[in-house]
Write a protein that holds these residues in place. Structure first.
Motif: not given
Length: 155
Positions: A71-75, A103-105, A126-133
């Motif tokens: 919650d505090g550190l994830k982009s 990804c939520n546009i 990107i709070s609910g993405i699968s994988g990384d950016v």
């Protein structure tokens, strides 16, 4: 489970990363209440605290000071710039790929094509993405008619 605890001081805020096994259960219970509220599994705070088994005053005492590391550190938001060839369906393919990765546009801004190319800026949650950016950016680069993909900002 790890929890970040905000320690208030008169100077700059300080944060500690603490393993929950050494903390009183109340901190994890506050996190549980926050998760119930965030996921809409309960209708209000009263129902959430009853379900978890803590008082409303305990929740209010700690809610602004205890949160999960994620919650505090994830982009949460990313803005990317994409240069695409002006071909039918290219932007649609990009948006489909982002949707596949959960990804939520939030915003899309496309410039008018000049010399058969257009610049597109997309901001997404990107709070609910699968994988990384980085993986998502690499996948977008592989789409036909996508010439360039760059991360502009991340918060």
């Amino acid at each position: 489970m790890e929890v970040v605890i905000k320690i208030s001081t008169t100077e700059a805020k300080k944060y500690l990363l603490i393993d929950t096994s050494v903390l009183p259960d109340v901190f994890e219970e506050v996190i549980q209440v926050k998760e119930l509220l965030r996921s809409a599994k309960v209708k209000d705070i009263t129902e959430a605290v009853k379900k978890v088994g803590i008082s409303r005053s305990t929740y209010y005492k700690y809610k602004d000071y205890v949160f999960n590391v994620s919650d505090g550190l994830k982009s949460q938001k990313v803005t990317i710039s994409i240069l695409i060839e002006h071909r039918r369906g290219t932007l649609s393919e990009v948006l489909d790929k982002l949707a596949q990765r959960c990804c939520n546009i939030l915003t899309i801004n496309q410039d008018i094509p000049i010399n058969n190319t257009a610049n597109v800026n997309i901001t997404f949650d990107i709070s609910g993405i699968s994988g990384d950016v980085k993986n998502i950016v690499e996948e977008l680069k592989k789409i036909k008619n996508v010439l360039k993909v760059e991360i502009v900002a991340m918060e």
